[in-house]
Scaffold this active site. Structure first.
Site, PDB file in Angstrom:
ATOM      1  N   ALA A  11      -7.947   8.252 -12.085  1.00 30.82           N
ATOM      2  CA  ALA A  11      -9.221   7.810 -11.500  1.00 30.82           C
ATOM      3  C   ALA A  11     -10.429   8.641 -11.936  1.00 30.82           C
ATOM      4  CB  ALA A  11      -9.101   7.840  -9.972  1.00 30.82           C
ATOM      5  N   GLY A  12     -10.202   9.904 -12.269  1.00 30.14           N
ATOM      6  CA  GLY A  12     -11.332  10.767 -12.624  1.00 30.14           C
ATOM      7  C   GLY A  12     -11.711  10.710 -14.092  1.00 30.14           C
ATOM      8  N   HIS A 157     -14.778   7.154 -32.912  1.00 26.08           N
ATOM      9  CA  HIS A 157     -14.785   7.346 -31.451  1.00 26.08           C
ATOM     10  C   HIS A 157     -15.422   8.693 -31.100  1.00 26.08           C
ATOM     11  CE1 HIS A 157     -11.705   4.151 -31.465  1.00 26.08           C
ATOM     12  NE2 HIS A 157     -12.074   3.946 -30.198  1.00 26.08           N
ATOM     13  N   LYS A 161     -11.656  12.040 -27.893  1.00 31.67           N
ATOM     14  CA  LYS A 161     -10.439  11.221 -28.099  1.00 31.67           C
ATOM     15  C   LYS A 161      -9.335  12.049 -28.752  1.00 31.67           C
ATOM     16  CE  LYS A 161      -8.830   6.711 -29.732  1.00 31.67           C
ATOM     17  NZ  LYS A 161      -8.104   6.460 -28.477  1.00 31.67           N
TER      18      LYS A 161
HETATM   19  N1  LIG Z   1      -6.982  -0.297 -24.182  1.00 33.22           N
HETATM   20  C1  LIG Z   1      -8.286  -0.120 -24.049  1.00 33.22           C
HETATM   21  O1  LIG Z   1      -9.081  -1.075 -23.974  1.00 33.22           O
HETATM   22  C2  LIG Z   1      -8.812   1.274 -23.939  1.00 33.22           C
HETATM   23  C3  LIG Z   1      -7.927   2.310 -23.975  1.00 33.22           C
HETATM   24  N2  LIG Z   1      -8.355   3.580 -23.773  1.00 33.22           N
HETATM   25  C4  LIG Z   1      -7.310   4.595 -23.709  1.00 33.22           C
HETATM   26  O2  LIG Z   1      -7.180   5.015 -22.351  1.00 33.22           O
HETATM   27  C5  LIG Z   1      -6.721   6.353 -22.299  1.00 33.22           C
HETATM   28  C6  LIG Z   1      -7.643   7.185 -21.417  1.00 33.22           C
HETATM   29  O3  LIG Z   1      -8.905   7.295 -22.024  1.00 33.22           O
HETATM   30  P1  LIG Z   1     -10.101   8.097 -21.318  1.00 33.22           P
HETATM   31  O4  LIG Z   1     -10.382   7.513 -19.983  1.00 33.22           O
HETATM   32  O5  LIG Z   1     -11.179   8.200 -22.310  1.00 33.22           O
HETATM   33  O6  LIG Z   1      -9.402   9.541 -21.149  1.00 33.22           O
HETATM   34  P2  LIG Z   1      -9.659  10.629 -20.010  1.00 33.22           P
HETATM   35  O7  LIG Z   1      -9.002  11.871 -20.497  1.00 33.22           O
HETATM   36  O8  LIG Z   1     -11.105  10.663 -19.674  1.00 33.22           O
HETATM   37  O9  LIG Z   1      -8.879  10.054 -18.746  1.00 33.22           O
HETATM   38  C7  LIG Z   1      -7.483  10.148 -18.523  1.00 33.22           C
HETATM   39  C8  LIG Z   1      -7.306  10.488 -17.060  1.00 33.22           C
HETATM   40  O10 LIG Z   1      -5.927  10.399 -16.728  1.00 33.22           O
HETATM   41  C9  LIG Z   1      -5.642  11.552 -15.905  1.00 33.22           C
HETATM   42  N3  LIG Z   1      -4.209  11.839 -15.912  1.00 33.22           N
HETATM   43  C10 LIG Z   1      -3.465  12.471 -16.834  1.00 33.22           C
HETATM   44  N4  LIG Z   1      -2.181  12.551 -16.429  1.00 33.22           N
HETATM   45  C11 LIG Z   1      -2.125  11.968 -15.212  1.00 33.22           C
HETATM   46  C12 LIG Z   1      -1.080  11.757 -14.260  1.00 33.22           C
HETATM   47  N5  LIG Z   1       0.194  12.151 -14.478  1.00 33.22           N
HETATM   48  N6  LIG Z   1      -1.385  11.142 -13.094  1.00 33.22           N
HETATM   49  C13 LIG Z   1      -2.644  10.719 -12.848  1.00 33.22           C
HETATM   50  N7  LIG Z   1      -3.678  10.895 -13.706  1.00 33.22           N
HETATM   51  C14 LIG Z   1      -3.413  11.504 -14.872  1.00 33.22           C
HETATM   52  C15 LIG Z   1      -6.469  12.660 -16.546  1.00 33.22           C
HETATM   53  O11 LIG Z   1      -6.606  13.765 -15.684  1.00 33.22           O
HETATM   54  P3  LIG Z   1      -6.972  15.223 -16.306  1.00 33.22           P
HETATM   55  O12 LIG Z   1      -8.160  15.024 -17.188  1.00 33.22           O
HETATM   56  O13 LIG Z   1      -7.249  16.040 -15.105  1.00 33.22           O
HETATM   57  O14 LIG Z   1      -5.771  15.643 -17.085  1.00 33.22           O
HETATM   58  C16 LIG Z   1      -7.773  11.926 -16.748  1.00 33.22           C
HETATM   59  O15 LIG Z   1      -8.562  11.904 -15.588  1.00 33.22           O
HETATM   60  C17 LIG Z   1      -6.636   6.824 -23.764  1.00 33.22           C
HETATM   61  O16 LIG Z   1      -5.323   6.673 -24.219  1.00 33.22           O
HETATM   62  C18 LIG Z   1      -7.571   5.857 -24.475  1.00 33.22           C
HETATM   63  O17 LIG Z   1      -7.281   5.720 -25.846  1.00 33.22           O
HETATM   64  C19 LIG Z   1      -9.654   3.879 -23.562  1.00 33.22           C
HETATM   65  C20 LIG Z   1     -10.590   2.881 -23.542  1.00 33.22           C
HETATM   66  C21 LIG Z   1     -10.240   1.492 -23.735  1.00 33.22           C
HETATM   67  O1  LIG Z   2     -10.153   6.442 -26.375  1.00 30.52           O
HETATM   68  C1  LIG Z   2     -11.053   5.572 -26.324  1.00 30.52           C
HETATM   69  O2  LIG Z   2     -12.180   5.835 -25.914  1.00 30.52           O
HETATM   70  C2  LIG Z   2     -10.725   4.213 -26.745  1.00 30.52           C
HETATM   71  N1  LIG Z   2      -9.482   3.943 -27.000  1.00 30.52           N
HETATM   72  C3  LIG Z   2      -8.949   2.693 -27.391  1.00 30.52           C
HETATM   73  C4  LIG Z   2      -8.332   2.806 -28.768  1.00 30.52           C
HETATM   74  O3  LIG Z   2      -7.605   3.794 -29.013  1.00 30.52           O
HETATM   75  O4  LIG Z   2      -8.549   1.930 -29.598  1.00 30.52           O
HETATM   76  C5  LIG Z   2      -9.912   1.556 -27.221  1.00 30.52           C
HETATM   77  C6  LIG Z   2     -11.352   1.878 -27.433  1.00 30.52           C
HETATM   78  O5  LIG Z   2     -11.636   1.852 -28.788  1.00 30.52           O
HETATM   79  C7  LIG Z   2     -11.778   3.177 -26.780  1.00 30.52           C
END
Ligand SMILES: NC(=O)C1=CN([C@@H]2O[C@H](COP(=O)(O)OP(=O)(O)OC[C@H]3O[C@@H](n4cnc5c(N)ncnc54)[C@H](OP(=O)(O)O)[C@@H]3O)[C@@H](O)[C@H]2O)C=CC1
Ligand SMILES: O=C(O)C1=N[C@H](C(=O)O)C[C@H](O)C1
Length: 271
Positions: A11-12, A157, A161
């Site tokens: 969530a964060g 990106h 990332k």
């Molecule tokens: N498919 C799509 O359309 C998209 C995919 N993504 C993907 O989504 C993922 C997340 O991206 P992003 O939001 O930028 O990354 P972030 O690092 O900002 O967010 C990930 C979050 O997950 C938390 N987390 C890690 N482990 C756990 C756990 N065991 N339980 C609960 N929470 C946990 C992290 O906490 P903490 O930081 O405290 O470790 C953090 O808050 C990546 O793999 C990215 O590539 C992103 C955008 C679009």
């Molecule tokens: O990590 C990101 O930010 C994103 N991850 C996804 C990916 O790996 O393609 C989707 C989007 O491009 C943003």
């Protein structure tokens, strides 16, 4: 029908906060929980406040088991290890699992697919309409063009990332390989350095850029003699992924268990 109860894990995170916002703003869904990892600074915070959409009375906790039991679906953009764990919990709770996490190993993909036999799971490296449409266009272009057109996939990106190539780049590469009727794993070139020699015909190359706050930019390039076709997508805001994820959860509600893609949700399969 009552609003679908959705829990956001991670969530964060950047996407976690975008997902809480989307659930707050979209019709037909309600936030039933917000989960962060053990030790996170976000634990105990109000989820709405965390996402900047105003207090909503949902506290961020680490108790995924209890939150899943009180929910009909989970929106999961976290890490590969966490998504694997959440896939097992979602399977036990028989709730919809929407997975946006990228960088998952082939072995863990199989374990997630196995969990998907017990609950409807929608998984995609990119949840936006634009990228899923672009993937269809790439597949068509690769089908129409022969190996005289070299295929390269470029992505950029933000500097935070952690995985490369991006999930989207791999989606586009896979679409190109399918269109051309070749196996991506044996024909992809992930990096080039030094005296590489001329480009082998038929390979699919990947190039990765990282920097600043770029949300996500992708291009599939078909480079021929004297001409180049470029199919590009530029994400300007994370809300496109978050809204896609909510749409996927609503689509999967009441569906039989199975592993689905965003192309299924958007009705683009077989196009
Ligand atoms: N498919 C799509 O359309 C998209 C995919 N993504 C993907 O989504 C993922 C997340 O991206 P992003 O939001 O930028 O990354 P972030 O690092 O900002 O967010 C990930 C979050 O997950 C938390 N987390 C890690 N482990 C756990 C756990 N065991 N339980 C609960 N929470 C946990 C992290 O906490 P903490 O930081 O405290 O470790 C953090 O808050 C990546 O793999 C990215 O590539 C992103 C955008 C679009
Ligand atoms: O990590 C990101 O930010 C994103 N991850 C996804 C990916 O790996 O393609 C989707 C989007 O491009 C943003």
């Amino acid at each position: 029908m009552s609003d679908m109860r959705l829990v956001v894990v991670g969530a964060g995170g950047r996407m976690g906060r975008a997902l809480i916002t989307a659930v707050t703003e979209m019709d037909g869904v309600v936030l039933s929980g917000a989960i962060e990892r053990e030790g996170s600074d976000c634990l105990g915070m109000d989820a709405g406040t965390l996402a900047g959409v105003g207090e909503n009375g949902v506290a961020v906790t680490e108790d995924a088991l209890a939150a899943f039991a009180a929910s009909e679906g989970v929106l999961d953009f976290t890490t590969p290890e966490a998504s694997l764990w959440f896939s097992e919990l979602a399977a036990q709770a028989r709730i919809v699992h929407v997975i946006g996490t990228t960088g998952i190993s082939a072995e863990d993909e199989e374990r997630i697919a196995a969990a998907g036999r017990h609950c409807a799971t929608v998984k995609s490296g990119n949840m936006s309409l634009g990228v899923n449409l672009a993937a269809q266009l790439v597949r068509e272009a690769a089908r129409a063009l022969d190996e005289d057109f070299d295929i390269e996939v470029l992505e950029m990106h933000h500097k935070h990332k952690v995985d490369a190539p991006s999930g989207t780049a791999l989606m586009l590469g896979r679409a190109a390989a399918e269109g051309r009727g070749i196996d991506l794993d044996s024909r992809s070139v992930r990096s080039r350095d030094g005296i590489t020699g001329p480009r082998p015909k038929g390979d699919i190359g990947f190039a990765t850029l990282r920097g600043g706050s770029v949300v996500g930019e992708h291009s599939a390039v078909f480079a021929g003699e004297g001409e180049r076709i470029v199919i590009s997508h530029i994400a300007q805001d994370r809300s496109i992924f978050a809204r896609g994820a909510v749409k996927a959860a609503l689509w999967a509600r009441g569906r039989k268990p199975g592993l689905f893609s965003m192309a299924d949700v958007l009705g683009l399969t077989g196009a």
